[in-house]
Design a protein around this motif. Sequence first.
Motif, PDB file in Angstrom:
ATOM      1  N   GLY A   1       0.786  -1.234   0.000  1.00  0.00           N
ATOM      2  CA  GLY A   1       0.000   0.000   0.000  1.00  0.00           C
ATOM      3  C   GLY A   1       0.818   1.285   0.000  1.00  0.00           C
ATOM      4  O   GLY A   1       0.260   2.377  -0.009  1.00  0.00           O
ATOM      5  N   THR A   2       2.135   1.174   0.014  1.00  0.00           N
ATOM      6  CA  THR A   2       3.000   2.356   0.023  1.00  0.00           C
ATOM      7  C   THR A   2       3.639   2.530  -1.350  1.00  0.00           C
ATOM      8  O   THR A   2       4.141   1.567  -1.922  1.00  0.00           O
ATOM      9  CB  THR A   2       4.108   2.210   1.086  1.00  0.00           C
ATOM     10  N   ALA A   3       3.587   3.735  -1.862  1.00  0.00           N
ATOM     11  CA  ALA A   3       4.270   4.020  -3.128  1.00  0.00           C
ATOM     12  C   ALA A   3       5.751   4.211  -2.860  1.00  0.00           C
ATOM     13  O   ALA A   3       6.141   4.896  -1.915  1.00  0.00           O
ATOM     14  CB  ALA A   3       3.687   5.270  -3.783  1.00  0.00           C
ATOM     15  N   VAL A   4       6.577   3.588  -3.684  1.00  0.00           N
ATOM     16  CA  VAL A   4       8.018   3.786  -3.644  1.00  0.00           C
ATOM     17  C   VAL A   4       8.435   4.254  -5.035  1.00  0.00           C
ATOM     18  O   VAL A   4       8.086   3.633  -6.034  1.00  0.00           O
ATOM     19  CB  VAL A   4       8.769   2.493  -3.248  1.00  0.00           C
ATOM     20  N   ILE A   5       9.148   5.360  -5.062  1.00  0.00           N
ATOM     21  CA  ILE A   5       9.612   5.966  -6.309  1.00  0.00           C
ATOM     22  C   ILE A   5      11.121   5.806  -6.388  1.00  0.00           C
ATOM     23  O   ILE A   5      11.829   6.139  -5.434  1.00  0.00           O
ATOM     24  CB  ILE A   5       9.240   7.459  -6.368  1.00  0.00           C
ATOM     25  N   ARG A   6      11.591   5.268  -7.507  1.00  0.00           N
ATOM     26  CA  ARG A   6      13.028   5.150  -7.755  1.00  0.00           C
ATOM     27  C   ARG A   6      13.432   6.232  -8.740  1.00  0.00           C
ATOM     28  O   ARG A   6      12.848   6.356  -9.813  1.00  0.00           O
ATOM     29  CB  ARG A   6      13.385   3.787  -8.344  1.00  0.00           C
ATOM     30  N   ILE A   7      14.428   7.014  -8.378  1.00  0.00           N
ATOM     31  CA  ILE A   7      15.000   8.001  -9.293  1.00  0.00           C
ATOM     32  C   ILE A   7      16.323   7.431  -9.779  1.00  0.00           C
ATOM     33  O   ILE A   7      17.261   7.253  -8.995  1.00  0.00           O
ATOM     34  CB  ILE A   7      15.229   9.359  -8.601  1.00  0.00           C
ATOM     35  N   ILE A   8      16.374   7.107 -11.046  1.00  0.00           N
ATOM     36  CA  ILE A   8      17.628   6.682 -11.658  1.00  0.00           C
ATOM     37  C   ILE A   8      18.377   7.963 -12.008  1.00  0.00           C
ATOM     38  O   ILE A   8      17.957   8.726 -12.878  1.00  0.00           O
ATOM     39  CB  ILE A   8      17.385   5.803 -12.895  1.00  0.00           C
ATOM     40  N   VAL A   9      19.448   8.204 -11.284  1.00  0.00           N
ATOM     41  CA  VAL A   9      20.182   9.463 -11.387  1.00  0.00           C
ATOM     42  C   VAL A   9      20.977   9.493 -12.694  1.00  0.00           C
ATOM     43  O   VAL A   9      21.764   8.589 -12.967  1.00  0.00           O
ATOM     44  CB  VAL A   9      21.115   9.648 -10.171  1.00  0.00           C
ATOM     45  N   GLU A  10      20.753  10.531 -13.472  1.00  0.00           N
ATOM     46  CA  GLU A  10      21.517  10.743 -14.702  1.00  0.00           C
ATOM     47  C   GLU A  10      22.692  11.680 -14.461  1.00  0.00           C
ATOM     48  O   GLU A  10      23.747  11.517 -15.059  1.00  0.00           O
ATOM     49  CB  GLU A  10      20.616  11.300 -15.796  1.00  0.00           C
ATOM     50  N   GLU A  11      22.483  12.667 -13.603  1.00  0.00           N
ATOM     51  CA  GLU A  11      23.559  13.604 -13.257  1.00  0.00           C
ATOM     52  C   GLU A  11      23.448  13.931 -11.776  1.00  0.00           C
ATOM     53  O   GLU A  11      22.358  14.173 -11.264  1.00  0.00           O
ATOM     54  CB  GLU A  11      23.467  14.890 -14.079  1.00  0.00           C
ATOM     55  N   LEU A  12      24.592  13.931 -11.103  1.00  0.00           N
ATOM     56  CA  LEU A  12      24.639  14.242  -9.684  1.00  0.00           C
ATOM     57  C   LEU A  12      25.856  15.108  -9.428  1.00  0.00           C
ATOM     58  O   LEU A  12      26.975  14.730  -9.763  1.00  0.00           O
ATOM     59  CB  LEU A  12      24.730  12.950  -8.862  1.00  0.00           C
ATOM     60  N   THR A  13      25.600  16.286  -8.860  1.00  0.00           N
ATOM     61  CA  THR A  13      26.698  17.183  -8.514  1.00  0.00           C
ATOM     62  C   THR A  13      26.524  17.627  -7.064  1.00  0.00           C
ATOM     63  O   THR A  13      25.419  17.611  -6.518  1.00  0.00           O
ATOM     64  CB  THR A  13      26.739  18.439  -9.413  1.00  0.00           C
ATOM     65  N   GLY A  14      27.627  18.013  -6.457  1.00  0.00           N
ATOM     66  CA  GLY A  14      27.583  18.505  -5.090  1.00  0.00           C
ATOM     67  C   GLY A  14      28.603  19.603  -4.905  1.00  0.00           C
ATOM     68  O   GLY A  14      29.621  19.647  -5.600  1.00  0.00           O
ATOM     69  N   LYS A  15      28.291  20.493  -3.985  1.00  0.00           N
ATOM     70  CA  LYS A  15      29.250  21.548  -3.672  1.00  0.00           C
ATOM     71  C   LYS A  15      29.172  21.859  -2.180  1.00  0.00           C
ATOM     72  O   LYS A  15      28.254  21.449  -1.482  1.00  0.00           O
ATOM     73  CB  LYS A  15      29.010  22.793  -4.527  1.00  0.00           C
ATOM     74  N   TYR A  16      30.177  22.609  -1.729  1.00  0.00           N
ATOM     75  CA  TYR A  16      30.264  22.952  -0.319  1.00  0.00           C
ATOM     76  C   TYR A  16      30.893  24.338  -0.190  1.00  0.00           C
ATOM     77  O   TYR A  16      31.483  24.869  -1.132  1.00  0.00           O
ATOM     78  CB  TYR A  16      31.112  21.932   0.455  1.00  0.00           C
ATOM     79  N   TYR A  17      30.761  24.885   0.993  1.00  0.00           N
ATOM     80  CA  TYR A  17      31.504  26.094   1.358  1.00  0.00           C
ATOM     81  C   TYR A  17      31.740  26.010   2.846  1.00  0.00           C
ATOM     82  O   TYR A  17      30.859  25.619   3.613  1.00  0.00           O
ATOM     83  CB  TYR A  17      30.739  27.371   0.997  1.00  0.00           C
ATOM     84  N   GLU A  18      32.970  26.337   3.266  1.00  0.00           N
ATOM     85  CA  GLU A  18      33.273  26.317   4.701  1.00  0.00           C
ATOM     86  C   GLU A  18      34.201  27.441   5.063  1.00  0.00           C
ATOM     87  O   GLU A  18      34.834  28.028   4.264  1.00  0.00           O
ATOM     88  CB  GLU A  18      33.868  24.981   5.155  1.00  0.00           C
TER      89      GLU A  18
END
Length: 157
Positions: free
Chosen positions: A140-157
């Motif tokens: 009864g629970t919907a589960v959504i899969r996102i097949i990642v085509e592009e993934l980027t990350g950034k930070y600042y400290e």
Amino acid sequence: MQYRMKTHPLSDDRLNDLLNRIETGSLATMNEDGTPYNTPVHFVYINSSIYVHGLPKGQKIDNIIRNSKVGFTAYDMQALLLDENGKPCDTNTKYESAIATGNAALVTDIEEKRKVLQNIVAKYTPQLAHITLPDNMVKGTAVIRIIVEELTGKYYE
């Protein structure tokens, strides 16, 4: 490319850590009229895919069925970095963020759903991770899969 993506990209290890540590994300889908629809979600990151769960009916489900292209953002604001001279315009933020684009689909395989939902329980309520999820709840629970085509990350400290 954004300036900070050039100067402060997250390493793969830090990106994986962020996606496994952070508790909420934002899932962007497209409404029928072409306007964006952004939903705060709980999620897990498994084998380079992002999974979210929720009710089996609703606007985000309708949008994904109509158009599988999605965006996803996770963000961890850690502190404000105040300017030592008190200049408000020179205040900055210590943060880490991830932005993904990809294709989303409803997971129909019951065992994959169960595995994802067990991972969600383990992430958010680890004290309950030993409990077997009832079949009716998994179905009864919907589960959504996102097949990642592009993934980027950034930070600042």
